[in-house]
Design an enzyme around this catalytic site. Structure first.
Site, PDB file in Angstrom:
ATOM      1  N   CYS A   2       0.883  -1.320  -0.011  1.00 20.01           N
ATOM      2  CA  CYS A   2      -0.074  -0.012   0.038  1.00 20.01           C
ATOM      3  C   CYS A   2       1.067   1.386  -0.031  1.00 20.01           C
ATOM      4  CB  CYS A   2      -0.969  -0.089   1.093  1.00 20.01           C
ATOM      5  SG  CYS A   2      -1.848  -1.503   1.554  1.00 20.01           S
ATOM      6  N   ARG A  27       1.718   2.109  -5.955  1.00 20.05           N
ATOM      7  CA  ARG A  27       1.773   1.053  -5.066  1.00 20.05           C
ATOM      8  C   ARG A  27       0.354   0.540  -4.611  1.00 20.05           C
ATOM      9  NH1 ARG A  27       6.353   1.440  -2.044  1.00 20.05           N
ATOM     10  NH2 ARG A  27       5.393   0.289  -0.406  1.00 20.05           N
ATOM     11  N   TRP A  70      -3.881  -1.802  -1.305  1.00 16.93           N
ATOM     12  CA  TRP A  70      -3.708  -2.857  -2.105  1.00 16.93           C
ATOM     13  C   TRP A  70      -3.866  -3.933  -1.333  1.00 16.93           C
ATOM     14  CZ3 TRP A  70      -2.971  -4.317  -6.904  1.00 16.93           C
ATOM     15  CH2 TRP A  70      -2.699  -5.758  -7.400  1.00 16.93           C
ATOM     16  N   ASN A  96       0.562  -0.046   6.034  1.00 15.96           N
ATOM     17  CA  ASN A  96       1.203  -1.189   4.882  1.00 15.96           C
ATOM     18  C   ASN A  96       1.686  -2.181   5.471  1.00 15.96           C
ATOM     19  OD1 ASN A  96       2.226  -2.091   2.506  1.00 15.96           O
ATOM     20  ND2 ASN A  96       4.028  -0.626   2.378  1.00 15.96           N
ATOM     21  N   GLY A  97       1.193  -3.369   5.144  1.00 15.31           N
ATOM     22  CA  GLY A  97       2.201  -4.728   5.615  1.00 15.31           C
ATOM     23  C   GLY A  97       0.761  -5.494   5.924  1.00 15.31           C
ATOM     24  N   GLU A 479       9.700 -19.103 -20.406  1.00 17.20           N
ATOM     25  CA  GLU A 479       9.275 -17.651 -19.851  1.00 17.20           C
ATOM     26  C   GLU A 479      10.420 -16.609 -20.168  1.00 17.20           C
ATOM     27  OE1 GLU A 479       8.060 -14.458 -17.455  1.00 17.20           O
ATOM     28  OE2 GLU A 479       7.131 -16.244 -18.895  1.00 17.20           O
ATOM     29  N   LYS A 483       9.824 -13.012 -22.081  1.00 18.90           N
ATOM     30  CA  LYS A 483      10.174 -11.846 -21.696  1.00 18.90           C
ATOM     31  C   LYS A 483      11.181 -11.068 -22.850  1.00 18.90           C
ATOM     32  CE  LYS A 483       8.302 -11.026 -18.746  1.00 18.90           C
ATOM     33  NZ  LYS A 483       7.300 -12.001 -18.614  1.00 18.90           N
ATOM     34  N   GLU A 486       9.052  -9.936 -25.322  1.00 20.13           N
ATOM     35  CA  GLU A 486       8.134  -8.802 -24.895  1.00 20.13           C
ATOM     36  C   GLU A 486       8.577  -7.490 -24.828  1.00 20.13           C
ATOM     37  OE1 GLU A 486       4.933  -9.263 -21.687  1.00 20.13           O
ATOM     38  OE2 GLU A 486       6.235 -10.640 -21.273  1.00 20.13           O
ATOM     39  N   HIS A 502      14.892 -32.548 -32.878  1.00 25.86           N
ATOM     40  CA  HIS A 502      13.740 -32.645 -33.650  1.00 25.86           C
ATOM     41  C   HIS A 502      13.150 -31.608 -34.601  1.00 25.86           C
ATOM     42  CE1 HIS A 502      13.513 -36.543 -31.577  1.00 25.86           C
ATOM     43  NE2 HIS A 502      13.643 -36.011 -30.381  1.00 25.86           N
ATOM     44  N   LYS A 601      -1.101  -4.492 -19.646  1.00 25.18           N
ATOM     45  CA  LYS A 601      -0.852  -5.062 -18.541  1.00 25.18           C
ATOM     46  C   LYS A 601      -2.004  -6.147 -18.062  1.00 25.18           C
ATOM     47  CE  LYS A 601       1.440  -6.383 -14.954  1.00 25.18           C
ATOM     48  NZ  LYS A 601       2.483  -7.297 -15.093  1.00 25.18           N
TER      49      LYS A 601
END
Ligand code: AGP
Length: 606
Positions: A2, A27, A70, A96-97, A479, A483, A486, A502, A601
C-alpha cells in the site's frame, strides 16, 4: 504493498496529502482514505480521484494521515479502506503490511466489548492503542506497547485526536521515509510525495519508530527512547522516486524478488511438520482430499508458472496435472469428472481468457481454485477457494515478480497437497527449509545484475534467440523467451533441450545464440549433451549453471552461476536471471520496457 502519506506542519494538510498520495498510486489503487483531525474520516473504493470527489469539506487542519490500499486482508471496499478508527474514534491508523497475529488480538478485544467495522488486520492496532491510552499511557508509549504485542510487517501511521499535530510512524518490513522541512514534516512509503516539498529525508530501518511534530522529529525503537538516524539529501525527481531510484518499474520489480518471496511464504510454513498452511484452500480440504486430477489454466507468463505447477504438484503432490492455455480450454470441450479441479493462475485476476476458463470449469462441475495476486479481483471472487500471492501491484507490463511469486505459491500448494497424501514429513521439512532460504539466495542472484548486463550487451545485435532447458528448467526457457520477445521485440523461442534435434537445431549458426538453463539437477548430463549439439554447429551459448560447475565453461562462451537449491525451486533463481537478461538486452536498445508496444498489463478481451 500500500501507500502511506502523512503531514504535520504550518500549511493546510488536505491538498498536500491528496497531491502526494497521487504519486503513490503505483503502490496500490483499489481504495483510498484520509483523516484530518477535526473532520470526518473519508474513505472510498478507487484511488485519489474518487477520494477527492468524496471530500465534501475543506479542512484547515495542519496535519493528517492518508492511505492508498492494495488489499491483502478483506475485499477492496470503503469499509476496509484505511485509515481505521479505534472504538471511540480517538485513534486513527493507516498501515502498509500484514499483521500476522491479528485474529488472536481481535478475539481478545471482542471479549472486552470492542466492535469492529472492517475485515482488516489493521483495525486491531487502532483499538489496541486506544486501550493503552485509556490505561494512562502516553500516546507514544501506547504505540510502543501495542507494537510489542504485534507479529508481522508494518509501515504505520498513527494520529490521535487529543494530540492532533503529532504523527507517530513505525517500520517493520515495509518502507517508511521521513521528509524534514522547515516548520513541517512528512512521512511516506517512498520519497515520491515528499520530494516536491523537501530533499531532506530519513529512511527508517526495521524496528524504528518516529514521533513527528511540525518542528521536531525523534527516532526511537521499541526499547530505546532515542536513536540516531542521519538525514540525507536525495536529488531524485518524483518519477524516479516512485521507481525507488531504478530507471524502470520492470527492473525495480525484478529486484523485489526477496520481499515477494518473503510475502509468499510468510505465516504459511510449519517447519516441524514439514507442511504448508494455506488458509485460503483449507476451506475446501474435504474436496481436495478426493482430488484425482488437476487442470491448471492461465495465459502468458502465468501459464509458464502453471507449467512449473504441473511439475511441482505431480512431483510432490502425487496428483495428475494438465496445464491448459486458457484461450484454448473453453473451446476444447474439456472432459471434467468428479474429483477434477480447475486452478487458475493470474496476476491481475482479470484476464478474460482465464476467467472464462474458470467459468467453463464451473459449468462442467469442477471445483475451481485460484492463485491470484490482485485481492478482490474477479477470478479471486469467482473461484471457490485460492491463495493470494501478496506480491503487491505489478506496474511493468512484462510480468516479473508475479512469476517468481507464482512459482513459490505453487510449490506451497504442492507441499500442501503432498503432505495430505504420500509426501513424508522429512521430505516436507526439506522443502520448507529450501523455501525459507530462497529470499537470501535470490539476493545473491540479483547481485549478478551487472555481469548479466555485460553478457546481454554482448548479444544485443542478435535478431534471433533460443532458450533451452529440461524438466523444471523447460518452463523457465519458455518464460525467458517470452520476456525477451515482450520487451525487446526480438524473435525468441523457448524449447525443451531434448527437442532440439527434432527440428530447431536446423536454425543454429554463428548468429543464432542460445541461452541454456543447465543447473546440476537430475537432467544435467542430458542438457549438457544438447548444448554440445549446438556447440558442434558453432552456435553461441550462454549458460545458467550451478555455482562451482567448471564443466559447463568448456561448452558455453558465457556462464551465469546461480546458488544451489533443491531442483524443484531452481526455477525461482534461474527465472530471475532470464528476467534480468531480457531487461538489460531491451533497456540497452532504449526501448520502453515498462510499456512495450502492442501490449496491455491486464488483457480483458478475448
Ligand atoms: C507477461 O509478461 C504478460 N504481461 C502476459 O503474458 C501476462 O502474463 C498474461 O496476460 C496473464 O496475465 P495475468 O497473470 O494477469 O492473468
Amino acid at each position: 504493498m500500500c501507500g502511506i502519506f502523512a503531514y504535520t506542519g504550518d500549511k493546510n494538510a488536505q491538498p498536500i496529502l491528496l497531491d502526494g498520495l497521487q504519486s503513490l498510486e503505483y503502490r496500490g489503487y483499489d481504495s483510498a482514505g484520509i483523516f484530518l483531525p477535526g473532520s470526518p474520516l473519508v474513505k472510498t473504493p478507487g484511488a485519489v480521484t474518487e477520494l477527492r470527489s468524496r471530500i465534501a469539506f475543506s479542512s484547515d487542519a495542519k496535519s493528517g494521515i492518508s492511505h492508498l490500499r492494495w488489499a491483502t486482508h478483506g475485499e477492496p471496499n470503503e469499509v476496509n479502506a484505511h485509515p481505521h478508527a479505534s472504538q471511540n474514534g480517538e485513534v486513527y491508523v493507516a498501515h502498509n503490511g500484514i499483521i500476522e497475529n491479528y485474529r488472536e488480538l481481535k478475539e481478545r478485544l471482542i471479549k472486552n466489548g470492542h466492535t469492529f467495522r472492517s475485515e482488516t488486520d489493521t483495525e486491531v492496532l487502532a483499538h489496541m492503542i486506544e486501550v493503552e491510552i485509556h490505561q494512562g499511557k502516553t500516546f507514544e508509549n501506547a504505540v510502543v506497547d501495542t507494537l510489542r504485542q504485534v507479529r508481522g510487517t508494518y509501515g504505520l501511521l498513527v494520529s490521535y485526536t487529543k494530540e492532533p499535530n503529532t504523527i507517530i510512524t513505525a517500520r517493520m518490513g515495509s518502507p517508511v521515509v521521513l521528509g524534514l522541512g522547515a516548520g513541517e514534516n512528512f512521512v511516506a512509503s517512498d520519497a515520491s510525495p515528499i520530494l516536491r516539498h523537501t530533499k531532506q529525508v530519513v529512511f527508517l530501518s526495521d524496528g524504528d519508530m518516529a514521533i513527528l511534530t511540525p518542528t521536531s522529529h525523534r527516532v526511537r525503537t521499541l526499547s530505546e527512547n532515542e536513536i540516531k538516524r542521519p538525514a540525507q539529501t536525495i536529488d531524485w525527481n518524483v518519477e524516479e522516486a516512485s521507481k525507488g531510484g531504478y530507471p524502470h518499474f520492470m527492473l525495480k520489480e525484478i529486484h523485489e524478488a526477496p520481499e515477494v518471496l518473503e510475502n509468499a511464504i510468510r505465516g504459511r510454513l510449519i517447519q516441524k511438520e514439514g507442511r504448508a498452511k494455506l488458509g485460503g484452500i483449507e476451506a475446501v480440504s474435504a474436496e481436495l482430499a478426493d482430488l484425482d486430477r488437476l487442470l491448471i489454466t492461465a495465459c502468458g507468463t502465468a501459464y509458464y508458472a502453471g507449467l512449473l505447477g504441473e511439475y511441482l504438484i505431480e512431483d510432490l503432490g502425487g496428483i495428475p496435472v494438465e496445464v491448459e492455455l486458457a484461450s484454448e480450454f473453453r473451446y476444447r470441450k474439456p472432459i471434467i469428472r468428479k474429483g477434477t479441479a480447475v486452478l487458475a493462475v493470474s496476476q491481475s485476476g482479470e484476464t478474460l481468457d482465464t476467467l472464462e476458463a474458470i467459468r467453463e470449469g464451473k459449468r462442467r462441475g469442477a471445483l475451481t481454485l485460484g492463485v491470484v495476486n490482485t485481492v478482490g479481483s474477479t477470478i479471486a471472487r469467482e473461484t471457490d477457494a485460492g491463495v493470494y500471492n501478496h506480491a503487491g501491484p505489478e506496474i511493468g507490463v512484462a510480468s516479473t515478480k508475479a512469476f517468481i511469486s507464482q512459482v513459490a505459491v505453487l510449490s506451497l500448494v504442492a507441499l500442501f497437497l503432498g503432505r495430505s497424501r504420500s509426501l513424508s514429513e522429512d521430505d516436507g521439512r526439506k522443502i520448507v527449509e529450501a523455501l525459507k532460504k530462497l529470499p537470501e539466495l535470490s539476493r545473491k542472484v540479483l547481485a549478478l545484475s551487472d555481469s548479466i548486463k555485460q553478457i546481454a550487451l554482448k548479444y544485443k545485435d542478435a535478431r534471433d534467440f533460443l532458450f533451452i532447458g529440461r524438466r523444471y528448467s523447460y518452463p523457465v526457457a519458455l518464460e525467458g523467451a517470452l520476456k525477451l520477445k515482450e520487451v525487446s521485440y526480438v524473435h525468441a523461442e523457448g524449447y525443451g533441450a531434448g527437442e532440439m534435434k527434432h527440428g530447431p537445431l536446423a536454425m543454429i549458426d554463428t548468429k543464432f545464440p542460445t541461452l541454456a538453463i543447465v543447473p546440476q539437477d537430475s537432467v544435467y548430463e542430458k542438457t549438457l549433451s544438447n548444448m554440445i549439439e549446438i556447440q558442434a554447429r558453432k552456435g553461441p551459448l550462454i549458460a545458467i549453471a550451478t555455482e562451482g560447475d567448471e564443466r559447463v565453461k568448456e561448452i558455453a562462451q558465457d556462464v551465469i552461476y546461480i546458488p544451489t537449491t533443491i531442483e524443484q525451486l531452481t526455477p525461482v533463481l534461474s527465472g530471475i536471471v532470464v528476467q534480468l537478461f531480457a531487461y538489460h538486452f531491451a533497456a540497452e536498445k532504449g526501448l520502453n520496457v515498462d510499456r512495450p508496444r502492442n501490449l496491455a498489463k491486464s488483457v480483458t478481451v478475448e
